[in-house]
Design a protein around this motif. Structure first.
Motif, short mmCIF file in Angstrom:
data_model
loop_
_atom_site.label_atom_id
_atom_site.label_comp_id
_atom_site.label_asym_id
_atom_site.label_seq_id
_atom_site.Cartn_x
_atom_site.Cartn_y
_atom_site.Cartn_z
N GLU A 275 -144.38 -47.76 -46.53
CA GLU A 275 -143.91 -48.78 -45.59
C GLU A 275 -144.49 -48.61 -44.18
OE1 GLU A 275 -139.77 -49.82 -45.49
OE2 GLU A 275 -139.50 -49.32 -47.61
N LEU A 279 -146.60 -51.44 -42.36
CA LEU A 279 -146.19 -52.00 -41.07
C LEU A 279 -147.35 -51.97 -40.07
CD1 LEU A 279 -142.62 -50.46 -40.79
CD2 LEU A 279 -143.12 -52.92 -40.71
N ILE A 306 -138.08 -55.41 -50.86
CA ILE A 306 -138.38 -54.68 -49.63
C ILE A 306 -138.27 -55.58 -48.40
CG2 ILE A 306 -140.86 -55.11 -49.60
CD1 ILE A 306 -141.35 -52.28 -48.80
N PHE A 310 -138.07 -54.29 -44.29
CA PHE A 310 -139.44 -54.32 -43.77
C PHE A 310 -139.56 -55.31 -42.62
CE2 PHE A 310 -143.89 -55.48 -43.55
CZ PHE A 310 -144.56 -54.29 -43.80
N LYS A 313 -137.90 -54.08 -39.42
CA LYS A 313 -138.75 -53.13 -38.70
C LYS A 313 -139.93 -53.84 -38.04
CE LYS A 313 -137.82 -49.15 -41.74
NZ LYS A 313 -138.43 -48.22 -42.72
#
Length: 492
Positions: A275, A279, A306, A310, A313
């Motif tokens: 992840e 990102l 997810i 995700f 964030k």
């Protein structure tokens, strides 16, 4: 001169004031000039020559004459000149990057990376120039068959405003390596680094007339360049609509084309990805150069499992991005022009009217330090269907649109359900899944677990409405060649 001097409006010294034709800076046929604007301040910082059809004709004639000598120059000698040019670009990197930053607005570190990439392009094709070789054919006894690559001739390069020096280099370097001569037309928004590059090439030993640059508008310079009978190939990077016009114009002389027409590229994020790496990749894919990248990852295609954490964030990171004038090296710089800023805002405003949820950003803004410039907030738009304008059309700005996939198969379907096919990114820890998706996604280039992976060594170009032909890599070198086959009866 310091950055503060430039930001205070002091003139940037030693910028070319004319076209570059036959090895020197020359005045235009007509006494016409244009202003070049600093997007970070929304103010003009220099002027340049607006060319005409007569200037184009003079440049093409110079290139035509120079081609007859350059094509016969040994490949190793051509390579040595390109290698010297790479060194000069590196030696002038700071100056070139500052000019690039002022012309197109991008953060200084991004501009420096572009300049280093331009040097690497000349270095790569310097090494490739004497390794261009054909094949032999298995003909019957008594016959000899072979092929050889020959330079096309005079090549025209229409350069976009988002990556002026790097796009110029990736086309001009292989053309010169192949033995072609060049007439380049930079975008009217970003004329200067192409002119400076041409000066450095002559300093490196390139004979006069082999590389020419004519500045001005698409109507006054680009259109007559494409229709010139003395041009053997046109390399164009730009919009689909302009690309169609270039194709129609080139058809009258049956001029060869390489077209890179942009994209709406998906970044596929699967449940099993790393992840943090994903990102980082998604942020860079859409917000580098304020999203003004043909291969920008402007669609996040993410598995439902997810999605929530995700995206939360991602929004958090997006809100922390710094904005400002490119010379202060923020994380996000301005967009290139007032007209383009209005275009980006129009896409987002229409999305709101259709009921789209703007998760963050979505508005025109300014440099927080000066209150000036053409800026658009980094923007993320919640899940949109495939038929939505934000999924199908190239915004060419810092606007990311989300699409939710039920599984990997659905992610591939969503990735392909678009009129463009330039690049795609895939984030997964399963190499089998990655390879299957790389096979099934219709795009000219696939990145796995790192967006924008690769470099000048990797061929680049699109499928579908993203155009055709390939730049970069050895395919890019062959794009500037014509193949000749020879069959000989050797028995007496």
């Amino acid at each position: 001169m310091t950055v503060e001097d430039i930001l205070a409006g002091k003139a940037v010294p030693a910028l070319p004031k004319g076209h570059f034709i036959d090895g020197e800076v020359v005045a235009g046929f007509e006494a016409s000039s244009m202003e070049s604007f600093d997007p970070g301040r929304a103010e003009a910082f220099a002027s340049f020559t607006n060319g005409s059809a007569e200037d184009v004709g003079r440049a093409v004639a110079s290139a035509r004459t120079a081609f007859e000598t350059w094509r016969k120059t040994p490949a190793a000698e051509r390579g040595a000149i390109l290698q010297a040019a790479a060194g000069l670009i590196r030696g002038n990197a700071e100056r070139l990057a500052v000019v690039e930053c002022l012309d197109c607005g991008k953060p200084l570190n991004e501009a420096l990376a572009d300049v280093r990439g331009a040097a690497r392009s000349f270095e790569y094709y310097a090494g490739a120039s004497d390794k261009l070789q054909g094949d032999t054919f298995p003909l019957p006894h008594g016959y000899l068959g072979y092929s050889l690559y020959e330079p096309i001739g005079v090549t025209a390069h229409i350069i976009p405003w988002n990556f002026p020096i790097s796009t110029a280099a990736r086309g001009i370097a292989p053309a010169l390596a192949a033995g072609c001569s060049v007439v380049a037309k930079p975008a009217e928004q970003t004329p200067f680094t192409a002119l400076l590059l041409a000066e450095l090439l002559v300093e490196a030993g390139l004979p006069p007339g082999v590389c020419n640059v004519v500045t001005g508008t698409g109507m006054d310079v680009g259109a007559p360049l494409v229709t010139q009978s003395g041009v053997d190939q046109v390399t164009f990077t730009g919009s689909v609509e302009t690309g169609k016009h270039v194709m129609r114009s080139a058809a009258d002389n049956v001029t060869r084309l390489v077209l890179e027409l942009g994209g709406k590229s998906p970044v596929v994020v699967l449940d099993d990805c790393d992840e943090e790496r994903a990102l980082d990749g998604v942020l860079g894919a859409i917000f580098e150069n304020a999203g003004q990248v043909c291969s920008a990852g402007s669609r996040l295609v993410i598995e439902r499992g997810i999605h929530d954490r995700f995206v939360e964030k991602l929004i958090g990171r997006t809100k922390t991005l710094t904005m400002g004038h490119g010379l202060r090296d923020p994380q996000l710089g301005p967009v290139n022009s007032a007209a383009h800023l209005e275009r980006i805002a129009g896409f987002v405003d229409r999305a709101r009217e259709r009921g789209a949820e703007i998760l963050t950003g979505g508005s025109v803004t300014v440099d927080p330090e000066t209150g000036k410039g053409w800026f658009f907030e980094p923007t993320i738009v919640a899940d949109r269907p495939s038929h939505d304008e934000l999924v199908q059309e190239e915004v060419f700005g810092p606007v990311l649109t989300i699409q939710i996939a039920e599984d990997a198969e659905d992610a591939v379907a969503l990735a392909n359900d678009c009129q463009y096919g330039l690049v795609a990114g895939i984030y997964t820890s399963n190499i089998s899944s990655a390879l299957e998706m790389a096979r099934d996604v219709d795009a000219g280039q696939i990145y796995v677990n790192e967006y924008f992976a690769g470099g000048i060594e990797v061929p680049f170009g699109g499928n579908k409405r993203s155009g055709f032909g390939r730049e970069k890599g050895l395919e890019g070198l062959r794009s500037y060649c014509k193949l000749k086959s020879v069959a000989v009866r050797v028995e007496s």
